[in-house]
Design an enzyme around this catalytic site. Structure first.
Site, PDB file in Angstrom:
ATOM      1  N   GLY A   1      35.309  15.224 -75.282  1.00 20.53           N
ATOM      2  CA  GLY A   1      33.974  15.097 -76.205  1.00 20.53           C
ATOM      3  C   GLY A   1      32.629  14.668 -75.512  1.00 20.53           C
ATOM      4  O   GLY A   1      32.970  12.651 -75.838  1.00 20.53           O
TER       5      GLY A   1
ATOM      6  N   GLY B   1      29.453  13.449 -77.526  1.00 20.78           N
ATOM      7  CA  GLY B   1      29.224  13.038 -79.204  1.00 20.78           C
ATOM      8  C   GLY B   1      27.944  11.862 -78.522  1.00 20.78           C
ATOM      9  O   GLY B   1      28.653  11.612 -76.805  1.00 20.78           O
TER      10      GLY B   1
ATOM     11  N   GLU C   1      18.615  12.300 -97.721  1.00 27.23           N
ATOM     12  CA  GLU C   1      18.271  13.262 -97.227  1.00 27.23           C
ATOM     13  C   GLU C   1      17.869  14.433 -97.484  1.00 27.23           C
ATOM     14  O   GLU C   1      17.080  15.248 -97.096  1.00 27.23           O
ATOM     15  CB  GLU C   1      18.301  12.790 -95.704  1.00 27.23           C
ATOM     16  CG  GLU C   1      17.906  11.802 -94.930  1.00 27.23           C
ATOM     17  CD  GLU C   1      18.582  10.452 -93.635  1.00 27.23           C
ATOM     18  OE1 GLU C   1      19.240  11.290 -92.959  1.00 27.23           O
ATOM     19  OE2 GLU C   1      18.894   9.701 -93.357  1.00 27.23           O
TER      20      GLU C   1
END
Lengths: 429, 429
Positions: free
Chosen positions: B8, B10, B175
């Site tokens: 991963g 991220g 948001e």
């Protein structure tokens, strides 16, 4: 109010719409997409140099202040020439059925798609480059091929992944091949640990006897030299006779047998065909079409027998002074859009404008790579850095929207200095 | 050489990899995507403010100069804890079968997906926001809804198209709702001729009794006021009990019956679930998982009984000092990545580092709209313009890559001045 319906928000349709901004008309611009796409730079999206948003501008944003124009998103599925109306189907199925839209003058500018010379089955292995989705699919294929090469243990398999074939050495094919070579040799250098991207082979296949066959032969020679310097293998007098999973078959003039090139990445930049609506319009009007399905229009770009219907851009076949038909490029569409807007303004004013359409060829440009391009302006031939700067300026100038111009200019600046590419993402399925 | 496999790329995985750049290890970073995605700004792609390329950086570009790291694109499908190896399947089917990759230390940072509380069938009508593809799908839905409203003749149908429901009032939901309201009221103003985008209704549904439930209640009140000023309807104490074609059913506390909201555009920002590999890892190791499928790890982030395997980021469940589990946000993952890298460096040096992982909460930020945000830094609460400037700076600072920072900053500058959005294209099928 005089009703003008424009089908297609490409170079021709958008220019016609904008040039009617002060006319006493009601314009409806119909497109399947909500944006105008700057197709000449689409290949840079396909190679990760630019993002889609940088070469596209929402049609509504372009026409926001033009109060006599409205934009309708939809698919034009039919035309009724006697009742003077077109049928617009909604894009979203839920939205109900289509509606008929009446017109006093119709401007059809629905463009062209890539064509496979009757071998539509090739498309799955050799995608063409006409839409943003096409460009992102090609970007995914090209970048994924380097990734696949990195994890391949077998040298033969690795070699197949590092072989790229571009079919057609017109401006788009030359630009694509040049960019793929630059990705391999510059952008990705140092990015991989097992496979060296610099071992990539980029093969550009062209049926004619030279690259950029529509340019002067001197410029073709310059382009060929620039391609060679980038490591692109140009195969002239060479036809694609088959595309299949994992390979493309080509036949060079003078050879007895076709050759099989093992590759997983083929990009199609040869041959286009007018949009399907061109065929529908030809059927409805009895107009004849050329080999590429383009409608043969009158001197004033109107449909034979239908002065109230104009066909412009890539879907129209118009002869130049020498009996050749005009090429499917942006300047032709733009000038035709402007001409049609003038005709419509005259009609609304009750005048008859007898001037036929004349294309003023301001020149042709093609870029091959970093600081390398060719340009032909009438009898003048320019190449190398000078042509490249011309290319840059012309493309920035015609790009719609100040923000896009600035962003593209900056992306190019970064790419030039770093040899990197800002948008080399593998997205989609 | 000591082999580290990181799954991963991220925030957590990339930080661990980068912090090991001077260690005597061989790192293999495996990801299904070729880029690091800055997820906190993904909602801006979903609303056309930014392009995908502006919030994503190719992993190979980030790690180009880190010679002890290599990137492998693939899907990790299995783990063999006793033999200390993971199975990596190729993404491209042609590429052959998967391979086993051995490790001395494994760092698992495979993140989370959105979850539907056992109602996976809702996803087709209420997409979540975790990937670039998700963001582009939401962008397409939101922008297409305005287009559909424009061509709808029936006022009731038009109203359905102009109704937007965002589920979940955490930072992402707040948001998103704020941005959709700004699109309707500012960006698209003047773009349409029939439907007025300003009539759009944006409904934000939250099961808790306030927006931003993880923030101090004073900030929730500020956020609620800012949302109201943007025209967002906040429904507190309200649960989604059903999603179907054309409608979402919500049940407010105190009401006897659920309410049906007719809408074609629902965005899911409630609930996440650890990636499927977390389940596989839990099965293989016998580790327990929490309600969201996150693996309960030891104080040092290692798997119980497997000190050589770390799980970090959104897929790991770690208790803070008060017995709550740490939230699935970027700062947690980043600090965990850095901690794990320190642990690995100690092990390679033959030392034992007994320090347990401690999260240093530097604060939380959420933006609501133009110049409106809330920030909580320890006991200090900030809101309005000051919080918004903090939000801007923090997000620019953490964005990877100088070019991305510059482009995002410029996009924001343009949007702030023009209230426009540079990337509002409807693409995809």
């Amino acid at each position: 109010m005089y009703r003008v319906v424009v089908i297609g928000g490409g170079f021709g349709g958008l220019r016609a719409t904008r040039d009617l901004r002060r006319a006493a008309v009601e314009i409806t611009l119909v497109d399947r997409r909500n944006f105008h796409l700057f197709q000449p730079l689409l290949y840079q999206v396909a190679t990760g140099a630019l993002s889609p948003g940088e070469i596209a501008t929402p049609l509504r944003a372009v026409l926001r202040r033009q109060r006599n124009a409205r934009v309708v998103l939809g698919r034009v599925s039919d035309v009724d020439l006697s009742a003077r109306r077109v049928r617009v189907d909604p894009l979203v199925p839920d939205e109900g059925e289509g509606t008929w839209l009446g017109y006093d003058t119709l401007v059809v500018a629905t463009g062209a798609r890539h064509a496979y010379f009757g071998h539509d089955e090739w498309e799955q292995w050799a995608p063409g480059l006409k839409s943003i989705e096409d460009a992102l699919a090609i970007r995914r294929r090209v970048l994924s091929a380097f990734e696949a090469a990195e994890v391949a243990d077998d040298p033969a398999v690795r070699r197949e992944w590092l072989t790229f074939v571009v079919v057609g050495a017109g401006p788009t094919g030359v630009e694509l091949a040049g960019q793929i070579a630059e990705i391999a040799h510059d952008t990705l250098r140092g990015d991989f640990r097992s496979a060296d991207p610099r071992q990539a082979e980029v093969i550009l296949v062209e049926a004619a006897d030279r690259a950029l066959p529509t340019f002067a032969s001197g410029l073709s020679a310059h382009a060929a030299a620039a391609l060679a310097a980038l490591g692109v293998q140009l195969r002239r007098d060479c036809r694609v006779v088959g595309v299949e999973e994992g390979a493309v078959h080509v036949h060079s003039a003078g050879e007895s047998d076709p050759e099989r090139i093992a590759t997983h990445t083929v990009v199609w930049a040869a041959g286009v065909q007018a949009s399907s609506f061109a065929r529908r319009l030809a059927e409805a009007s009895g107009a004849s079409t050329d080999a590429q399905g383009r409608i043969r229009v009158e001197d004033d770009l109107s449909l034979p027998g239908h002065p109230e219907v104009f066909a412009i851009g890539d879907m129209a076949s118009v002869a130049d002074g020498n009996g050749h038909s005009l090429p499917g490029v942006a300047p032709v569409a733009i000038q035709q859009g402007a001409y049609v807007a003038r005709q419509i303004r005259s009609r609304v004013a009750g005048r008859h404008d007898a001037a036929r359409f004349r294309y003023r060829d301001k020149g042709s440009l093609a870029t091959i790579g970093r600081a390398k391009a060719v340009a032909q302006v009438g009898p003048v031939q320019v190449w190398g850095l000078a042509a490249w700067v011309m290319w840059l300026l012309v493309h920035l100038l015609y790009l719609v929207g100040f923000q896009n111009r600035l962003f593209v200019m900056m992306r190019w600046g970064f790419s030039f200095v770093t040899r990197g590419r800002g948008a080399r993402l593998i997205t989609g399925d």
